[in-house]
Structure formats: structure tokens, C-alpha cells
Design a protein around this motif. Structure first.
Motif, PDB file in Angstrom:
ATOM      1  N   LEU A 143      30.218   6.850 -25.992  1.00  0.00           N
ATOM      2  CA  LEU A 143      30.474   5.330 -25.885  1.00  0.00           C
ATOM      3  C   LEU A 143      31.636   4.880 -26.791  1.00  0.00           C
ATOM      4  CD1 LEU A 143      29.708   2.620 -24.466  1.00  0.00           C
ATOM      5  CD2 LEU A 143      27.561   2.417 -26.148  1.00  0.00           C
ATOM      6  N   GLN A 144      32.611   4.267 -26.278  1.00  0.00           N
ATOM      7  CA  GLN A 144      33.620   3.788 -27.146  1.00  0.00           C
ATOM      8  C   GLN A 144      33.104   2.843 -28.377  1.00  0.00           C
ATOM      9  OE1 GLN A 144      36.737   1.698 -24.905  1.00  0.00           O
ATOM     10  NE2 GLN A 144      38.643   2.149 -26.402  1.00  0.00           N
ATOM     11  N   SER A 145      32.441   1.815 -27.785  1.00  0.00           N
ATOM     12  CA  SER A 145      31.954   0.862 -28.852  1.00  0.00           C
ATOM     13  C   SER A 145      31.164   1.295 -29.833  1.00  0.00           C
ATOM     14  CB  SER A 145      31.226  -0.326 -27.959  1.00  0.00           C
ATOM     15  OG  SER A 145      30.240   0.078 -27.323  1.00  0.00           O
ATOM     16  N   ALA A 146      30.395   2.635 -29.554  1.00  0.00           N
ATOM     17  CA  ALA A 146      29.510   3.139 -30.479  1.00  0.00           C
ATOM     18  C   ALA A 146      30.309   4.715 -31.188  1.00  0.00           C
ATOM     19  CB  ALA A 146      28.008   3.372 -30.219  1.00  0.00           C
ATOM     20  N   PRO A 147      31.404   4.568 -31.605  1.00  0.00           N
ATOM     21  CA  PRO A 147      31.985   5.822 -31.646  1.00  0.00           C
ATOM     22  C   PRO A 147      31.345   7.023 -32.345  1.00  0.00           C
ATOM     23  CG  PRO A 147      33.048   4.162 -32.983  1.00  0.00           C
ATOM     24  CD  PRO A 147      31.911   3.505 -32.334  1.00  0.00           C
ATOM     25  N   SER A 148      30.322   6.801 -33.033  1.00  0.00           N
ATOM     26  CA  SER A 148      29.854   7.748 -33.761  1.00  0.00           C
ATOM     27  C   SER A 148      28.523   8.099 -33.055  1.00  0.00           C
ATOM     28  CB  SER A 148      29.602   7.572 -35.495  1.00  0.00           C
ATOM     29  OG  SER A 148      28.909   6.327 -35.510  1.00  0.00           O
ATOM     30  N   SER A 149      27.963   7.276 -32.370  1.00  0.00           N
ATOM     31  CA  SER A 149      26.443   7.568 -31.677  1.00  0.00           C
ATOM     32  C   SER A 149      26.441   8.696 -30.804  1.00  0.00           C
ATOM     33  CB  SER A 149      26.300   6.302 -30.938  1.00  0.00           C
ATOM     34  OG  SER A 149      26.242   5.301 -31.719  1.00  0.00           O
ATOM     35  N   ILE A 150      25.454   9.306 -30.640  1.00  0.00           N
ATOM     36  CA  ILE A 150      25.213  10.767 -30.132  1.00  0.00           C
ATOM     37  C   ILE A 150      24.019  10.505 -28.992  1.00  0.00           C
ATOM     38  CG2 ILE A 150      24.363  13.205 -30.164  1.00  0.00           C
ATOM     39  CD1 ILE A 150      25.529  13.047 -33.112  1.00  0.00           C
ATOM     40  N   PHE A 151      24.190  10.916 -27.657  1.00  0.00           N
ATOM     41  CA  PHE A 151      23.332  10.738 -26.689  1.00  0.00           C
ATOM     42  C   PHE A 151      23.130  11.958 -25.807  1.00  0.00           C
ATOM     43  CE2 PHE A 151      26.139   7.124 -27.239  1.00  0.00           C
ATOM     44  CZ  PHE A 151      25.395   5.976 -27.525  1.00  0.00           C
ATOM     45  N   GLY A 152      22.822  12.944 -26.533  1.00  0.00           N
ATOM     46  CA  GLY A 152      22.800  14.188 -25.826  1.00  0.00           C
ATOM     47  C   GLY A 152      21.237  14.310 -25.335  1.00  0.00           C
ATOM     48  N   VAL A 177      28.724  15.916 -30.304  1.00  0.00           N
ATOM     49  CA  VAL A 177      29.607  15.186 -29.774  1.00  0.00           C
ATOM     50  C   VAL A 177      29.463  13.869 -29.931  1.00  0.00           C
ATOM     51  CG1 VAL A 177      29.047  15.320 -27.363  1.00  0.00           C
ATOM     52  CG2 VAL A 177      31.486  15.400 -27.818  1.00  0.00           C
ATOM     53  N   ASN A 178      30.503  12.939 -29.919  1.00  0.00           N
ATOM     54  CA  ASN A 178      30.616  11.460 -29.857  1.00  0.00           C
ATOM     55  C   ASN A 178      32.094  11.006 -29.501  1.00  0.00           C
ATOM     56  OD1 ASN A 178      32.085  11.428 -32.267  1.00  0.00           O
ATOM     57  ND2 ASN A 178      30.435  11.426 -33.602  1.00  0.00           N
ATOM     58  N   TRP A 179      32.291   9.902 -29.459  1.00  0.00           N
ATOM     59  CA  TRP A 179      33.493   9.240 -28.803  1.00  0.00           C
ATOM     60  C   TRP A 179      34.658   9.659 -29.670  1.00  0.00           C
ATOM     61  CZ3 TRP A 179      34.850   6.788 -24.498  1.00  0.00           C
ATOM     62  CH2 TRP A 179      36.273   6.300 -24.353  1.00  0.00           C
ATOM     63  N   THR A 180      34.139   9.777 -30.943  1.00  0.00           N
ATOM     64  CA  THR A 180      35.493   9.919 -32.020  1.00  0.00           C
ATOM     65  C   THR A 180      35.910  11.419 -31.853  1.00  0.00           C
ATOM     66  OG1 THR A 180      34.554   8.177 -33.410  1.00  0.00           O
ATOM     67  CG2 THR A 180      36.129  10.039 -34.299  1.00  0.00           C
ATOM     68  N   ASN A 181      35.041  12.323 -31.711  1.00  0.00           N
ATOM     69  CA  ASN A 181      35.272  13.671 -31.853  1.00  0.00           C
ATOM     70  C   ASN A 181      35.161  14.576 -30.317  1.00  0.00           C
ATOM     71  OD1 ASN A 181      32.570  14.316 -31.193  1.00  0.00           O
ATOM     72  ND2 ASN A 181      32.173  14.711 -33.484  1.00  0.00           N
ATOM     73  N   ARG A 229      32.181   7.764 -21.098  1.00  0.00           N
ATOM     74  CA  ARG A 229      32.450   8.962 -20.345  1.00  0.00           C
ATOM     75  C   ARG A 229      31.203  10.037 -20.325  1.00  0.00           C
ATOM     76  NH1 ARG A 229      38.288   9.599 -23.672  1.00  0.00           N
ATOM     77  NH2 ARG A 229      39.404   7.909 -22.505  1.00  0.00           N
ATOM     78  N   ALA A 230      31.087  10.950 -19.425  1.00  0.00           N
ATOM     79  CA  ALA A 230      30.092  11.701 -19.362  1.00  0.00           C
ATOM     80  C   ALA A 230      30.640  12.992 -19.629  1.00  0.00           C
ATOM     81  CB  ALA A 230      29.353  11.592 -17.903  1.00  0.00           C
ATOM     82  N   LEU A 231      29.941  14.128 -20.318  1.00  0.00           N
ATOM     83  CA  LEU A 231      30.313  15.330 -20.433  1.00  0.00           C
ATOM     84  C   LEU A 231      29.240  16.271 -20.055  1.00  0.00           C
ATOM     85  CD1 LEU A 231      31.406  13.582 -23.311  1.00  0.00           C
ATOM     86  CD2 LEU A 231      32.505  15.703 -23.830  1.00  0.00           C
ATOM     87  N   VAL A 232      29.546  17.611 -19.274  1.00  0.00           N
ATOM     88  CA  VAL A 232      28.712  18.186 -18.745  1.00  0.00           C
ATOM     89  C   VAL A 232      29.298  19.631 -18.645  1.00  0.00           C
ATOM     90  CG1 VAL A 232      29.275  17.723 -16.293  1.00  0.00           C
ATOM     91  CG2 VAL A 232      27.086  18.771 -16.763  1.00  0.00           C
ATOM     92  N   ARG A 233      28.482  20.558 -19.110  1.00  0.00           N
ATOM     93  CA  ARG A 233      28.875  22.118 -18.802  1.00  0.00           C
ATOM     94  C   ARG A 233      27.852  22.728 -18.150  1.00  0.00           C
ATOM     95  NH1 ARG A 233      29.698  27.010 -22.913  1.00  0.00           N
ATOM     96  NH2 ARG A 233      27.517  27.472 -22.327  1.00  0.00           N
ATOM     97  N   PHE A 234      28.246  23.971 -17.439  1.00  0.00           N
ATOM     98  CA  PHE A 234      27.284  24.626 -16.384  1.00  0.00           C
ATOM     99  C   PHE A 234      27.208  26.017 -17.128  1.00  0.00           C
ATOM    100  CE2 PHE A 234      28.635  20.966 -14.134  1.00  0.00           C
ATOM    101  CZ  PHE A 234      27.399  20.800 -13.513  1.00  0.00           C
TER     102      PHE A 234
END
Length: 268
Positions: free
Chosen positions: A119-128, A192-196, A144-149
Motif C-alpha cells: 500500500l502506497q499510503s503505508a509504505p512500510s506496512s506488511i500484509f503477508g 515486502v512492502n511498498w518501499t522495497n 498492488r498485489a504480489l503472488v508467486r506459485f
């Protein structure tokens, strides 16, 4: 000077003996490979060779001789040697084998082994650990969403001929274009977060947002082909970010059997 020189006479008989041809290496009796390679030799040094595939006319060849793009079915190979005197082996060496139809034709569905959103407005937050993956087009608050299989093993001799990324949309906003891009590096749910967040690479696959609950599907064949070299994962985002707030939620792998992310791969 010796008035009676010593003398000796002899006769050179013409070479009328044909060489013997031997196949030294060949495919097994039954194979799945469409390529075949043969090694062969002659009982006489200096011989030249001619080869025939599947009863075709003999043509000049050298050892090893390779054939490619063979069709499934029965095949035959013959080779004959000709010695320096022009004698041809009247009983060419032969080999018979069968190319089986490819066992590659299969479709497998891979499950996600990690997913999260940033989340851009919470650049260091982690939602895993969230049960939803949010995608939003919002000024200063894009998501944005990130997914790996976990990719299934690539069968020997096979390639990826098709791949579809499927993400279940419980909430939706009509009239949007959603993009799936291949990540340039993999990520960790716990860091992972918005910043990295990793950068993306290659072209984007696009799909329209749904008008009802269900799976959004992206055609990602080229993305998955590349992932068999480096399995980095996908990033899902709005094609146009910075909008007025169009949140879309997808089920994450934490949903268990409740419509989790899917990657459907076809081999051939």
C-alpha cells in the motif's frame, strides 16, 4: 655388372571384397525423443558411407548421423560402406525403432506458495498474512498485489505451451483494466512492502475487471516460460493508477480452499 640380374614377378589381384558395415550407436527400440543419432564404422579404413532413413534413397553421410523432428511411429535406418576400390556392402547395417507420441500434453494447476499486497499510503506496512489481496487505483494510496506459485516440474523434453493466471474477485469495480506483470525478483511475505517491492520486467498481461464475483483471468504464457528459469512471481496492479479510489480485493492463499489464486499451466 651382374650379367644375370636377380628377378621376381608377382600379380596384384583386383579388390573384390566388399566391406562390412557396423552400427556402433543407435536409439533404444522405443523412445519419446523426436531426435535420433547413429554412429557407424567400416571393416576397411578409408571407406565412405551412405545412409537411408525410412526406406528413402541412400545419400552420402558421415558418422555420427543425426535426424531431427521425427514424427511418432515406426522408423528404420540403414547405412552401407563403400571401400576405396568401389566395393559396396551388399548387406547394409540396419536399425529399427519407434518414436512414441509425446506424453507432454497435460494441464496442471499450481497453487500459490506466497502472496501479499502493498500500500502506497503505508509504505512500510506488511500484509503477508491477510486473507485478501487488495488492488486499488487511488491518488497517494495505490495498492498492488504480489503472488508467486509453486511451479510443477517441467516434464523432460516438454515446454510450456499455455498459462493462465486466475485470481478470485469477491469485490469488484467495473470498467477497469487490471495488469499482471512478471516480477524482476522474488519477494518474502514477511518483509515486502511498498518501499522495497521488486521492480517488474517484460510486458504486462491485461484483463478487464469483473462485473460480478468470480475469477479474473490473465494469459501469461510468456511470463511462466520465463519463470521456469527464475520463479519470481507476479504483480497485479491497475493499468491506470492514481485514480479516485477503485479498490478490488482478491482471495489470498490464506483463504485455503475458498477460491485461492491459481496458475493453470499447459505443457506440450
Amino acid at each position: 655388372v651382374d650379367g644375370s640380374p636377380a628377378s621376381y614377378g608377382w600379380t596384384i589381384l583386383p579388390d573384390t571384397t566388399a566391406p562390412e558395415t557396423t552400427i556402433t550407436s543407435a536409439p533404444a527400440a522405443t523412445v519419446q525423443s523426436s531426435t535420433a543419432s547413429f554412429g557407424f564404422s567400416s571393416s576397411e579404413q578409408g571407406s565412405r558411407f551412405e545412409c537411408s532413413l525410412d526406406g528413402a534413397a541412400y545419400v552420402a553421410c558421415t558418422s555420427p548421423k543425426e535426424y531431427t523432428f521425427l514424427q511418432p511411429g515406426a522408423h528404420s535406418f540403414r547405412v552401407r560402406a563403400t571401400d576405396a576400390s568401389g566395393n559396396v556392402d551388399a548387406s547394409p547395417a540396419s536399425h529399427f525403432w519407434t518414436v512414441q507420441a509425446s506424453s507432454c500434453a497435460a494441464t496442471k494447476t499450481a497453487s500459490a506458495d506466497r502472496d501479499t499486497w502493498v500500500l502506497q499510503s503505508a509504505p512500510s506496512s506488511i500484509f503477508g498474512s491477510d486473507s485478501v489481496l487488495k488492488v486499488d487505483s487511488k491518488s497517494g494510496g495505490n495498492a498492488r498485489a504480489l503472488v508467486r506459485f509453486a511451479l510443477p516440474a517441467l516434464p523432460a523434453g516438454c515446454t510450456v505451451t499455455g498459462a493462465t493466471l486466475r485470481m478470485y474477485s469477491g469485490s469488484y469495480k467495473e470498467g477497469r483494466t487490471l495488469q499482471a506483470l512478471r516480477l524482476g525478483a522474488t519477494f518474502s511475505e514477511t518483509s515486502v512492502n511498498w518501499t522495497n517491492q521488486p521492480t517488474t520486467t517484460g510486458t504486462a498481461a491485461s484483463a478487464p475487471s469483473r462485473t460480478s464475483a468470480g475469477y479474473v483471468e490473465w494469459s501469461v504464457t510468456s511470463h511462466v516460460q520465463a519463470m521456469y528459469t527464475s520463479n519470481t512471481g507476479f504483480l497485479i496492479r491497475d493499468a491506470v493508477e492514481g485514480g479516485g479510489g477503485l479498490e478490488q480485493s482478491f482471495n489470498s492463499r490464506e483463504k485455503g480452499t475458498d477460491n485461492p489464486p491459481q496458475l493453470v499451466i499447459t505443457f506440450g
